[in-house]
Design a protein around this motif. Structure first.
Motif, PDB file in Angstrom:
ATOM      1  N   SER A   1       0.856  -1.838   0.108  1.00  0.00           N
ATOM      2  CA  SER A   1      -0.283  -0.282   0.303  1.00  0.00           C
ATOM      3  C   SER A   1       0.944   1.155  -0.360  1.00  0.00           C
TER       4      SER A   1
ATOM      5  N   ASN B   1      -0.238   4.333   1.383  1.00  0.00           N
ATOM      6  CA  ASN B   1      -1.032   4.946   2.454  1.00  0.00           C
ATOM      7  C   ASN B   1      -0.295   4.768   3.065  1.00  0.00           C
TER       8      ASN B   1
ATOM      9  N   GLU C   1      -0.736   0.728   6.945  1.00  0.00           N
ATOM     10  CA  GLU C   1      -3.060   0.541   7.196  1.00  0.00           C
ATOM     11  C   GLU C   1      -3.409  -0.810   8.171  1.00  0.00           C
TER      12      GLU C   1
ATOM     13  N   LYS D   1       4.867   0.828   5.245  1.00  0.00           N
ATOM     14  CA  LYS D   1       4.008   1.012   4.438  1.00  0.00           C
ATOM     15  C   LYS D   1       3.052  -0.519   4.045  1.00  0.00           C
TER      16      LYS D   1
ATOM     17  N   LYS E   1      -1.287  -2.947   3.857  1.00  0.00           N
ATOM     18  CA  LYS E   1      -1.645  -3.265   4.330  1.00  0.00           C
ATOM     19  C   LYS E   1      -1.247  -4.299   5.280  1.00  0.00           C
TER      20      LYS E   1
END
Length: 100
Positions: free
Chosen positions: A24, A26, A29, A59, A61
């Protein structure tokens, strides 16, 4: 260490945990589902985040489905999933090297 591809470790059996990782962009997570979240949620989160930090994962998920696993099992499952996502072979796995 980066999460390069989807990987999974563990089972959904009692006293175990299933950890799934995937790349990911983002940040980090983390989703944790546990049958004992009310009693041990803080300790479960601490074990997962501590292991990710020691592995240098910043980084990705991460999904953890916990069925009452001990801390050592949680740490081993997170470590294994991250190593599998990086295609670390059985001959050069630094088992326990990142986990203190």
């Amino acid at each position: 260490m980066y999460i390069q591809k989807h990987a999974i470790a563990g089972t959904l059996e009692s006293s175990d945990a299933q950890v799934t990782v995937e790349p990911s962009d983002n940040g980090l997570e983390v989703m944790i589902e546990s049958s004992v979240m009310n009693q041990y949620g803080r300790q479960i989160k601490a074990a997962v985040f501590e292991t990710l930090a020691r592995l240098g994962v910043e980084k990705g998920k991460i999904a953890v489905i916990d069925k009452g696993a001990l801390d050592c099992t949680l740490k081993a499952r997170v470590e294994c999933a991250v190593f599998r996502s990086n295609d670390v072979s059985a001959t050069n796995v630094p088992w326990g090297g990142a986990i203190k």
